[in-house]
Design an enzyme around this catalytic site. Structure first.
Site, short mmCIF file in Angstrom:
data_model
loop_
_atom_site.label_atom_id
_atom_site.label_comp_id
_atom_site.label_asym_id
_atom_site.label_seq_id
_atom_site.Cartn_x
_atom_site.Cartn_y
_atom_site.Cartn_z
N SER A 1 0.85 -1.19 0.00
CA SER A 1 0.00 0.00 0.00
C SER A 1 0.88 1.24 0.00
O SER A 1 2.08 1.17 0.32
CB SER A 1 -0.88 0.00 1.26
OG SER A 1 -1.49 1.26 1.47
N TYR B 1 -2.51 -0.66 10.00
CA TYR B 1 -2.47 -0.77 8.54
C TYR B 1 -1.09 -0.35 8.03
O TYR B 1 -0.48 -1.05 7.21
CB TYR B 1 -3.56 0.08 7.90
CG TYR B 1 -3.80 -0.26 6.45
CD1 TYR B 1 -4.47 -1.42 6.10
CD2 TYR B 1 -3.35 0.59 5.44
CE1 TYR B 1 -4.69 -1.75 4.76
CE2 TYR B 1 -3.56 0.27 4.10
CZ TYR B 1 -4.23 -0.89 3.78
OH TYR B 1 -4.43 -1.22 2.46
#
Length: 258
Positions: free
Chosen positions: A150, A163
């Protein structure tokens, strides 16, 4: 061989067998469809099957599709899913670690109740699937592992420290496995998507101010479409990337350069 034959052969996945975690929804569905369009068969473990859309899209492109209901964080489940993939498709050539979750809260509210499940899905399950896949790929002397990272592998994750931590971990893990598995003819890479239009980002996109803040930061001037990731995945899954390993390919419309 002319250039058309050369490039079509390099990017062909004809006869390849792929396991895509989270492969029947969101970006995972785009990955499954891309692999099928390039010639691969797809096995997709996940918590729940969709309404048949993924199977239809894969089969329309000539690929075989199999879904297995499973909690990928369960003890022994990744190895069992790899075994089932081999049983269903006859082997395993490509692993795509696509499954992921993102739970949000401020610093005071973000505790282990949110941290632990995100680490389990985003990082530990990815490791366990890669470990099980490697044990299948090493004897055959070939294979591709593609982990989904990501932008938050490189940026802070406001509202979601887990995350950012898990996706940064995916980049480090990708490099470590690339180093170990290169001698066995196995390439391990990652894709880091930017801001993409999926069900998970619907709330942000519906907020005019939040949407403008993101789009204004993207040189391409728009959110990514899941189809924008298809070429990157096919490349990293194909013989065109036989000398590419340990790399994280950012697909973000230029977000990181602005």
């Amino acid at each position: 061989m002319d250039i058309t034959d050369f490039t079509s052969g390099l990017f062909s996945l004809e006869g390849k067998r792929a396991l895509v975690t989270g492969g029947n929804g969101g970006l995972g569905r785009a990955f499954s469809v891309a692999l099928a369009a390039a010639g691969a068969d797809v096995f997709a473990p996940g918590l729940a099957d969709d309404d048949g859309t993924t199977a239809r899209l894969v089969e329309e492109r000539g690929g075989r599709y199999a879904f297995a209901q499973a909690d990928i964080t369960g003890a022994g489940v990744p190895q069992r899913m790899v075994d089932e993939c081999v049983a269903h498709l006859g082997g395993l050539d490509i692993l795509v670690n696509s499954a992921g979750i993102n739970l949000l809260d401020d610093v005071e509210g973000f505790g282990r109740d949110k941290w632990d499940p995100m680490v389990a899905v985003n990082l530990t399950a990815a490791f366990e699937f890669a470990h099980a896949a490697a044990r299948q790929m090493i004897p055959q002397g070939s294979g591709k592992i593609v982990n989904i990272a990501s932008l938050f592998s490189f940026l802070g994750g406001k509202g979601s420290p887990a995350y950012a931590a898990t996706k940064a971990g995916i980049v480090g893990f990708t490099k470590a496995y690339a180093d170990e598995l290169g001698e066995h003819g196995i390439q391990v890479n990652a894709i880091a998507p930017g801001y993409f239009s999926t069900a998970l980002t619907a709330k942000t996109r519906s907020d005019a101010a939040a949407n403008a803040r993101i789009v204004d930061h993207v040189p391409a001037g728009r959110w990514g479409d899941p189809a924008d990731l298809m070429g990157a995945l096919v490349f990293l899954s194909s013989s065109a990337a036989d000398y590419v390993t340990g790399h994280t390919l950012v697909v973000d419309g230029g977000y990181l350069v602005r």
